[in-house]
Design an enzyme around this catalytic site. Structure first.
Site, mmCIF file in Angstrom:
data_model
loop_
_atom_site.group_PDB
_atom_site.id
_atom_site.type_symbol
_atom_site.label_atom_id
_atom_site.label_comp_id
_atom_site.label_asym_id
_atom_site.label_seq_id
_atom_site.Cartn_x
_atom_site.Cartn_y
_atom_site.Cartn_z
ATOM 1 C CG HIS A 97 105.194 -29.420 98.666
ATOM 2 N ND1 HIS A 97 104.793 -30.420 97.484
ATOM 3 C CD2 HIS A 97 105.282 -28.208 98.040
ATOM 4 C CE1 HIS A 97 105.113 -29.497 96.279
ATOM 5 N NE2 HIS A 97 105.062 -28.372 96.487
ATOM 6 C CG ASP A 104 106.226 -28.585 93.022
ATOM 7 O OD1 ASP A 104 105.476 -27.872 93.340
ATOM 8 O OD2 ASP A 104 107.356 -28.709 93.935
ATOM 9 C CD GLU A 161 106.583 -22.022 93.937
ATOM 10 O OE1 GLU A 161 105.883 -23.250 94.016
ATOM 11 O OE2 GLU A 161 107.737 -21.689 94.567
ATOM 12 C CG HIS A 164 103.135 -24.971 94.346
ATOM 13 N ND1 HIS A 164 103.708 -25.843 95.400
ATOM 14 C CD2 HIS A 164 101.813 -24.666 95.166
ATOM 15 C CE1 HIS A 164 102.945 -25.949 96.486
ATOM 16 N NE2 HIS A 164 101.892 -25.293 96.599
HETATM 17 ZN ZN LIG Z 1 105.374 -26.892 95.139
#
Ligand SMILES: [Zn+2]
Length: 183
Positions: A97, A104, A161, A164
Site C-alpha cells: 500500500h 483493499d 485478507e 487485499h
Molecule cells: Zn490491504
C-alpha cells in the site's frame, strides 16, 4: 521505461465506488487518518484495476475501494495499534500500500449493495482467510468471482485478507509518504 508515477484513479475512471475507510472513523484505528477520501495508485496498477472493473461491470458488478495508496506515516500509526501481527505490515519494510501497488476492495451489485464476503473489511481473524471454507456457498462464490477476475489482471491475493490485492508486476523498493491534496 516503466511509468512509476502515481495517479488518482478517478482521473482514469469514474466507475468505481469509493468508500475509503481510513478517511472515516469506521476502521480498526477508530480514527480518521486521511484528510479526504481519495484513491491514488501507481499508474500501471490503476490501469489494470480499471480493466478488471470493466469486466466486472459487464457481469453486473462494480468494485468498491476501501483503501489504495497509504502514506508511510499512516502505516506507522497502524503498526503502533496492531504491532507484530500478520495484519499490519511493519513500517520498516513497508506495505505494498505504501508503494501504491495494493488495494483493499470488495464488490457491489448494480444497486450499490455490497456482496456478502463473509466478514467485514479489516476483520482480523480466520473467517477472513481465503482458506476458510465454512462460509455459505454464496460467500465462497463472491470471493471466487473477485479473486478470479482480479487474477486475470495480475492482482494477487494474500492468504489472510479477502479484500487485499497486490498488483504483481510492480516491485518498487521505495515506499512513499506524500499526502494527497484535499479541497
Ligand atoms: Zn490491504
Amino acid at each position: 521505461m516503466k511509468d512509476t508515477s502515481f495517479v488518482n484513479i478517478q482521473t482514469l475512471s469514474t466507475d468505481f465506488v469509493l468508500d475509503l475507510k481510513y478517511a472515516t472513523t469506521d476502521n480498526f484505528l477508530h480514527q480518521k487518518v486521511y484528510d479526504c477520501p481519495e484513491c491514488f495508485l501507481r499508474i500501471s496498477t490503476a490501469k489494470a484495476l480499471v480493466k478488471a472493473n470493466q469486466e466486472l461491470i459487464k457481469k453486473g458488478f462494480r468494485i468498491k475501494l476501501y483503501d489504495c495508496y497509504r502514506p508511510l506515516d499512516v502505516q506507522k500509526k497502524m503498526w503502533k495499534i496492531l504491532p507484530g501481527t500478520n495484519y499490519v505490515a511493519n513500517p520498516k519494510k513497508g506495505s505494498k500500500h505504501n508503494r501504491g501497488a495494493a488495494v483493499d476492495l470488495t464488490l457491489v451489485d448494480l444497486f450499490g449493495n455490497e456482496l456478502d464476503m463473509g466478514t467485514k473489511f479489516d476483520f482480523f481473524g480466520p473467517e477472513a482467510h481465503h482458506t476458510y471454507t465454512k462460509h455459505s456457498k454464496e460467500v465462497l462464490q463472491n470471493r471466487k468471482l473477485l479473486k478470479e477476475t482480479l487474477a486475470k489482471y495480475n492482482f494477487k491475493s494474500i492468504y489472510n485478507e479477502w479484500w487485499h490485492y497486490e498488483f504483481r508486476p510492480e516491485r518498487y523498493s521505495t515506499v512513499s509518504n506524500f499526502k494527497w491534496k484535499c479541497e
